[in-house]
Write an enzyme that holds these catalytic residues in place. Structure first.
Site, PDB file in Angstrom:
ATOM      1  N   LYS A 233       0.790  -1.123  -0.013  1.00  0.00           N
ATOM      2  CA  LYS A 233      -0.010  -0.042   0.076  1.00  0.00           C
ATOM      3  C   LYS A 233       1.094   1.298  -0.153  1.00  0.00           C
ATOM      4  CE  LYS A 233      -3.428  -2.705   0.242  1.00  0.00           C
ATOM      5  NZ  LYS A 233      -4.103  -3.403   1.271  1.00  0.00           N
TER       6      LYS A 233
HETATM    7  C1  LIG Z   1      -5.382  -4.529   1.443  1.00  0.00           C
HETATM    8  C2  LIG Z   1      -6.801  -4.297   1.526  1.00  0.00           C
HETATM    9  C3  LIG Z   1      -7.622  -4.509   2.864  1.00  0.00           C
HETATM   10  C4  LIG Z   1      -6.959  -5.293   4.058  1.00  0.00           C
HETATM   11  O1  LIG Z   1      -5.740  -4.611   4.279  1.00  0.00           O
HETATM   12  P1  LIG Z   1      -4.933  -5.435   5.545  1.00  0.00           P
HETATM   13  O2  LIG Z   1      -4.276  -4.255   6.088  1.00  0.00           O
HETATM   14  O3  LIG Z   1      -3.877  -6.254   4.982  1.00  0.00           O
HETATM   15  O4  LIG Z   1      -5.934  -6.249   6.435  1.00  0.00           O
HETATM   16  C5  LIG Z   1      -8.845  -4.104   2.787  1.00  0.00           C
HETATM   17  N1  LIG Z   1      -9.456  -3.558   1.860  1.00  0.00           N
HETATM   18  C6  LIG Z   1      -8.951  -3.532   0.777  1.00  0.00           C
HETATM   19  C7  LIG Z   1      -9.541  -2.636  -0.638  1.00  0.00           C
HETATM   20  C8  LIG Z   1      -7.290  -3.818   0.495  1.00  0.00           C
HETATM   21  O5  LIG Z   1      -6.902  -3.293  -0.719  1.00  0.00           O
END
Ligand SMILES: *Cc1c(COP(=O)(O)O)cnc(C)c1O
Length: 389
Positions: free
Chosen positions: A191
């Site tokens: 991210k």
């Molecule tokens: C990555 C992601 C999540 C989950 O994130 P984590 O921090 O890995 O639990 C939820 N929703 C979307 C759209 C994502 O891309």
């Protein structure tokens, strides 16, 4: 010309490393000062009243649903083009999930489809309690319209902004919750900023913030005002709800706080890369991502759609050819309703036709601040070869 180019990658500086080392040498590895400092930094950046740090966006989505009162028998709606966590959070609460088809240009939840589905649901008495729009690739959803529908039909809104920190909607930071009850960020390494694992729930509602703080730490309070009776001594705490251990550590928060200093730089680098992709893709049989003028995307992902009638190859052939060339392309996402677990609840192909068509054509190209022009050229050359007739 060797080495895999991944689709996403963290950017860690010496200052980030030092920030984590400093915590390791300090008194608190968890429940120390770094977590509230990171929360304060995000609240200020986004212009939200409260920020609640947790160990993942998945945890944040779960406690956001609980804080909004999602329980067995309730309905929660989201988009099928998302990571499964955006839907699973409702199932954790015992609620039912349904999916609203996507907009063919932004690939976000379609407001037109949402409005139609709400009108039907009102007639059948099955309105959702919560709607979870997802800012896919970092591009904000049409939040003003979704918020207006929320007012009309009485549902709450959680923005899944896992892709979108550093972006804006109508000139204001995503995460300020102007059009939602809670906004959730993810700090997974792919991210925009990272804490290795981590997430944050933003809100302007003090009660919701309090509830999420309680739920992230076993449902335990040390606040006398929340207790059922006066403390029995200075050791005393009370469990007043059933919570979880969803806490973020100070190591993670220190990394996040250090990353915040480069957030704007990360997003502008992503924009420079996207602009170059837009230019280099002209003439190839693909559709480049369309950006709605209301938004400034965090550009977590750069998703192209293949014009399959112009390539003479299948989607899978193009994808596999890119992987074989060392380009770590990916596909965001398999429509959630097509996952076997969801099909087991009765969802079938055809439930969200626009999402299914998107899935048949989409490919995520490498996109991260460290992607060099030479690497980007290699991506484009490989794509040219992979799509050539
Ligand atoms: C990555 C992601 C999540 C989950 O994130 P984590 O921090 O890995 O639990 C939820 N929703 C979307 C759209 C994502 O891309």
């Amino acid at each position: 010309m060797t080495g895999l180019i991944p689709y996403g990658r963290q950017d860690i500086s010496e200052a980030d490393i030092q920030a984590v080392i400093d915590v390791l040498r300090s008194d608190y590895l968890t429940q120390g000062p770094a977590v509230p400092a990171f929360e304060k930094s995000l609240a200020e950046y986004c212009g939200a009243q409260h920020a609640v740090a947790v160990n993942s966006a998945t945890s944040a989505l779960h406690i956001a649903c609980l804080a909004l009162g999602v329980e067995p028998g309730d309905l929660v709606w989201t988009t099928p083009i998302t990571f499964v966590a955006s839907a699973n959070c409702a199932l954790y609460c015992g609620a039912h999930v349904d999916f609203v088809d996507i907009d063919p240009r932004t690939y976000n939840m379609s407001v037109a489809r949402l409005a139609e589905k709400l009108a039907q649901a009102e007639r059948s008495g099955k309105l959702p309690k919560v709607v979870i729009p997802v800012h896919l690739c970092g591009q904000p959803c049409d939040m003003a319209a979704i918020h207006a529908l929320g007012q009309r039909y009485g549902f709450k809104i959680i923005e899944d902004a896992s892709h979108a920190i550093g972006g804006q909607y109508r000139g204001e930071p995503i995460g300020n919750c102007r059009y939602s009850d809670i906004t959730v960020f993810s700090f997974h390494p792919v991210k925009i900023i990272t804490t290795a694992e981590g997430g944050m729930a933003m809100t302007n509602d003090a009660q919701l913030a309090k509830r999420m703080q309680l739920l992230r730490s076993h449902g335990i309070t040390r606040d006398v005002n929340e207790m059922t009776h006066a403390p029995e001594g200075s050791w005393y705490y009370q469990q007043i709800d059933l919570g979880y251990n969803y806490r973020m550590t100070d190591l993670q928060a220190a990394l996040g706080l250090s990353q915040m200093q480069r957030l704007d730089e990360f997003v502008s680098k992503r924009h420079a890369i996207a602009k170059r992709y837009d230019q280099l893709l002209a003439g190839l049989p693909v559709t480049a991502p369309w950006q709605h003028p209301d938004g400034y995307s965090g550009l977590h992902l750069y998703v192209i759609r293949l014009k399959l009638d112009q390539t003479g190859k299948t989607h899978r052939q193009v994808f596999e050819a890119l992987r074989a060339a060392g380009i770590g392309v990916n596909l965001h996402y398999i429509p959630v309703h097509r996952q076997p677990y969801y099909e087991g609840m009765g969802f079938k192909a055809g439930h969200c036709p626009a999402a299914e068509q998107y899935y048949a054509e989409a490919i995520s190209l490498p996109m991260y601040p460290g992607l060099t022009e030479a690497m980007q050229d290699r991506v484009i050359e490989s794509l040219q070869l992979a799509t050539a007739r």
